[in-house]
Design a protein around this motif. Structure first.
Motif, PDB file in Angstrom:
ATOM      1  N   ARG A 192       0.702  -1.335  -0.030  1.00  0.00           N
ATOM      2  CA  ARG A 192       0.147   0.074   0.092  1.00  0.00           C
ATOM      3  C   ARG A 192       0.807   1.334  -0.173  1.00  0.00           C
ATOM      4  O   ARG A 192       0.298   2.153  -0.427  1.00  0.00           O
ATOM      5  CB  ARG A 192      -0.821   0.087   1.146  1.00  0.00           C
ATOM      6  CG  ARG A 192      -2.220  -1.034   1.118  1.00  0.00           C
ATOM      7  CD  ARG A 192      -2.772  -1.060   2.437  1.00  0.00           C
ATOM      8  NE  ARG A 192      -1.891  -1.807   3.473  1.00  0.00           N
ATOM      9  CZ  ARG A 192      -2.538  -1.878   4.735  1.00  0.00           C
ATOM     10  NH1 ARG A 192      -3.623  -1.569   4.886  1.00  0.00           N
ATOM     11  NH2 ARG A 192      -1.729  -2.361   5.709  1.00  0.00           N
ATOM     12  N   LYS A 193       2.052   1.213   0.520  1.00  0.00           N
ATOM     13  CA  LYS A 193       2.940   2.346   0.701  1.00  0.00           C
ATOM     14  C   LYS A 193       3.644   2.679  -0.802  1.00  0.00           C
ATOM     15  O   LYS A 193       4.215   3.821  -0.982  1.00  0.00           O
ATOM     16  CB  LYS A 193       3.955   2.067   1.578  1.00  0.00           C
ATOM     17  CG  LYS A 193       3.352   2.037   3.193  1.00  0.00           C
ATOM     18  CD  LYS A 193       4.512   2.012   4.046  1.00  0.00           C
ATOM     19  CE  LYS A 193       3.973   1.932   5.510  1.00  0.00           C
ATOM     20  NZ  LYS A 193       5.119   1.728   6.473  1.00  0.00           N
ATOM     21  N   MET A 194       3.333   1.910  -1.774  1.00  0.00           N
ATOM     22  CA  MET A 194       4.059   2.019  -3.116  1.00  0.00           C
ATOM     23  C   MET A 194       3.043   3.149  -3.800  1.00  0.00           C
ATOM     24  O   MET A 194       1.925   3.285  -3.541  1.00  0.00           O
ATOM     25  CB  MET A 194       3.944   0.824  -3.982  1.00  0.00           C
ATOM     26  CG  MET A 194       4.824  -0.342  -3.504  1.00  0.00           C
ATOM     27  SD  MET A 194       6.411  -0.088  -3.448  1.00  0.00           S
ATOM     28  CE  MET A 194       6.664  -0.095  -5.254  1.00  0.00           C
ATOM     29  N   PRO A 195       3.689   3.959  -4.856  1.00  0.00           N
ATOM     30  CA  PRO A 195       2.948   5.154  -5.410  1.00  0.00           C
ATOM     31  C   PRO A 195       1.945   4.467  -6.084  1.00  0.00           C
ATOM     32  O   PRO A 195       2.032   3.280  -6.853  1.00  0.00           O
ATOM     33  CB  PRO A 195       4.063   5.799  -6.339  1.00  0.00           C
ATOM     34  CG  PRO A 195       5.478   4.876  -5.925  1.00  0.00           C
ATOM     35  CD  PRO A 195       5.180   3.667  -5.077  1.00  0.00           C
ATOM     36  N   LEU A 196       0.761   5.282  -6.278  1.00  0.00           N
ATOM     37  CA  LEU A 196      -0.295   4.908  -6.956  1.00  0.00           C
ATOM     38  C   LEU A 196      -0.295   5.523  -8.563  1.00  0.00           C
ATOM     39  O   LEU A 196       0.491   6.288  -8.830  1.00  0.00           O
ATOM     40  CB  LEU A 196      -1.560   5.778  -6.294  1.00  0.00           C
ATOM     41  CG  LEU A 196      -1.941   5.016  -4.963  1.00  0.00           C
ATOM     42  CD1 LEU A 196      -3.140   5.855  -4.560  1.00  0.00           C
ATOM     43  CD2 LEU A 196      -2.273   3.459  -5.028  1.00  0.00           C
ATOM     44  N   PRO A 197      -1.042   4.899  -9.674  1.00  0.00           N
ATOM     45  CA  PRO A 197      -1.649   3.684  -9.128  1.00  0.00           C
ATOM     46  C   PRO A 197      -1.079   2.272  -9.271  1.00  0.00           C
ATOM     47  O   PRO A 197       0.142   2.173  -9.734  1.00  0.00           O
ATOM     48  CB  PRO A 197      -2.599   3.527 -10.500  1.00  0.00           C
ATOM     49  CG  PRO A 197      -1.722   4.219 -11.728  1.00  0.00           C
ATOM     50  CD  PRO A 197      -1.099   5.251 -10.865  1.00  0.00           C
TER      51      PRO A 197
END
Length: 575
Positions: free
Chosen positions: A453-458
């Motif tokens: 979840r901490k990874m950049p979106l999308p």
């Protein structure tokens, strides 16, 4: 000498190992001999070298310099788990001795030892086998090897005593017939091995609860209303399997007659274990390679004589592998006698393998096959590989998730009942995370996003792997299907992105967007999808999957906070 994680022989045994292989070959030749026999010489070391490497030279002072041989033995060769079996096998292989002929001696009706099994054992350890080694001569090394083999078998084929427990007793200190029964813990009282006083069974369990060795076996019976126990005709306790033997029947170097009993939940394993013990150490009996049979009486009144004779009926090659054989009939058949030491031989291919080992794999000439065949990739795998490349090119990252998951993942979290999933369940799951085979790839990808979840979106993920569902029409009762699943996770659901990915996949598969011979999508409902935001994919006249916006409840149950959309289809119809 060590075997693939099963332990190490004592120094005296290891030092005597090479002495039993006259003339002692150099280390290089011995390494080659082991390889030819199907073994692997891992290391030649000593106790001093081992301590020096682990703790330094200062700690190694005074340690033994006796040479130790560390040898890996195949898991199915129980006859090589002790010095006697290993040396005997190598000597036969090098044709220094003939294959031993094991003989079962059956005493007259009133003279044979008898083990009576009562019906009380049925729910705990229903099976037992027994035999006697008469006029055996123990030395310190033989005694150590005898005890060590039992421990190796306990950890190996006996599955830490869960399937089989071995008891060996000085026959001259007890008198038959013997009774294998089960009693309440408070009714069992005896002096355990190497203890100075008597304890009840309950006290024995408490006594060994902190024992570094025996505490690992207590769980096998401690919650049972009755404990298994073996008595002689005078009420003397031989053992309380699978925990401890009685001190009264303790074997020593002066023991001449050994009563061996194996109790357990698997009769086949029990017979194999008994065969291994008696064949390995009958060599030291007054009449070598003989074993006295014992009679086992079952609760239904049926009797069996153990050990069971296992003679079943490349001659020189098979003889080198301890398989006695001769030509029969018109000369085109071979009758082979399988010794009780070779429980690993269960099929004709095992005999062919032994013949190849004796001949030497390095001696087999390489020739060009008479039939030319060209290998080709399985079409389904080839399609999956091509799709993986194009999905990655579309900006999606491949994930590889576990084929097993919890019931909650494929049912509760997706708003379904487990009975509706048609999932294949694991009979004895070791953890709640691996209870069933997955029926959909979606939970694995949702859990992957939750972990990132901490990874950049999308976050754009895909997976192409097998799912498993029950199928009574197959021989194994289940069937695999190759699925493609993709998910888009961002601040907005991105349904159009997933829809666009479906169009791209169909374009790659050369499936046009029409009802007749192409693909279409139709409004549908799915428990994992938001109402009114789900569609079913039809192609080649059948439903192949669904796509849509994931339901907020599903997102919450997988500990996610953003909306997402997903696609999952079966790609097998497109092969």
């Amino acid at each position: 000498m060590a075997w693939g994680g099963t332990g190490t022989l004592g120094e005296g045994q290891a030092s005597g190992f090479r002495a039993l292989l006259p003339p002692a070959p150099p280390d290089e030749e011995f390494d080659e001999l082991c390889f030819e026999f199907g073994l692997e010489l891992d290391e030649i070391t000593s106790e001093k070298d081992i301590i020096s490497k682990e703790k330094g030279e200062e700690k190694a002072k005074g340690a033994s310099d006796v040479v130790l041989y560390k040898i890996d033995v195949p898991a199915n060769r129980y006859d090589l788990l002790c010095l006697e079996g290993l040396v005997r096998g190598l000597q036969v292989f090098t044709e220094r001795i003939n294959v031993p002929r094991y003989e079962k001696i059956i005493p007259a009706e009133g003279e044979r030892q008898k083990l009576i099994i009562t019906e009380q054992t049925a729910q705990i350890r229903p099976h037992a086998v027994a035999a006697v080694l008469r006029n055996i001569t123990f030395t310190k090394d033989r005694y150590d090897s005898f005890i060590d083999l039992q421990e190796k078998l306990h950890q190996n084929i006996c599955r830490k005593r869960a399937l089989v427990a071995i008891g060996t007793h000085d026959l001259d200190t007890i008198s038959g017939p013997f009774t294998f029964t089960a009693k309440a813990p408070s009714e069992i009282k005896f002096k355990p091995l190497n203890q100075s006083q008597e304890y009840t069974a309950s006290q024995i369990m408490d006594l060994y609860r902190t024992d570094s060795h025996l505490r690992h076996y207590l769980h096998l019976i401690e919650n049972k209303p009755r404990y298994p126990v073996i008595y002689d005709s005078n009420g003397v306790v031989l053992s309380m399997p699978p925990i401890i033997n009685g001190d009264h029947t303790k074997i020593s170097l002066s023991t001449r007659n050994v009563f061996i009993e194996c109790t357990g939940t698997d009769i086949t394993k029990a017979k194999i274990v008994l065969d291994i013990i008696v064949t390995m150490f009958s060599e030291y009996c007054e009449k070598p390679f003989t074993v006295e049979a014992a009679e086992v009486v079952y609760p239904n009144g049926k009797t069996h004589i153990y050990p069971v004779s296992t003679a079943l009926g490349y001659l020189r090659l098979l003889t080198r592998m301890c398989l006695k054989s001769h030509v029969t009939g018109n000369g085109n058949q071979i009758e082979i006698e399988i010794p009780p030491t070779r429980a690993d031989i269960i099929h004709a291919c095992d005999i062919v393998e032994d013949a190849a080992i004796a001949y030497g794999y390095n001696n087999i000439q390489m020739v060009i096959p008479k039939t030319y065949t060209i290998a080709n990739q399985l079409p389904l795998n080839k399609l999956a590989e091509l799709l993986r490349l194009d999905l990655a090119a579309a900006g999606f990252t491949e994930a590889l998730t576990f084929a097993l998951c919890s019931q909650e993942d494929i049912a509760d979290k997706l708003g379904m009942d487990i009975s509706a999933t048609n999932a294949v369940r694991i009979a004895n799951p070791k953890t709640a995370e691996f209870q069933v085979a997955r029926t959909t790839l979606l939970p694995g990808l949702l859990k992957t996003i939750a972990s990132n979840r901490k990874m950049p979106l999308p976050l754009k993920l895909f997976e192409i792997s097998d799912i498993v569902v029950k199928d009574p029409n197959t021989d194994v009762g289940a069937r695999n299907y190759r699925h493609l699943c993709a998910i888009y996770y961002n601040k907005s659901p991105g349904f159009e992105i997933i829809h666009g990915l479906l169009d791209r996949v169909m374009q790659l598969l050369d499936v046009p967007p029409n009802e007749e011979n192409g693909y279409t999508i139709k409004a549908a409902e799915g428990t994992a999808f938001f109402p009114g935001r789900c569609a079913e994919v039809f192609a080649k006249g059948q439903s192949v999957g669904k796509l849509g916006v994931i339901h907020p409840d599903v997102i919450t149950k997988f500990e996610l906070t953003m909306p997402c959309s997903a696609l999952e289809i079966n790609i097998e119809p497109f092969v």
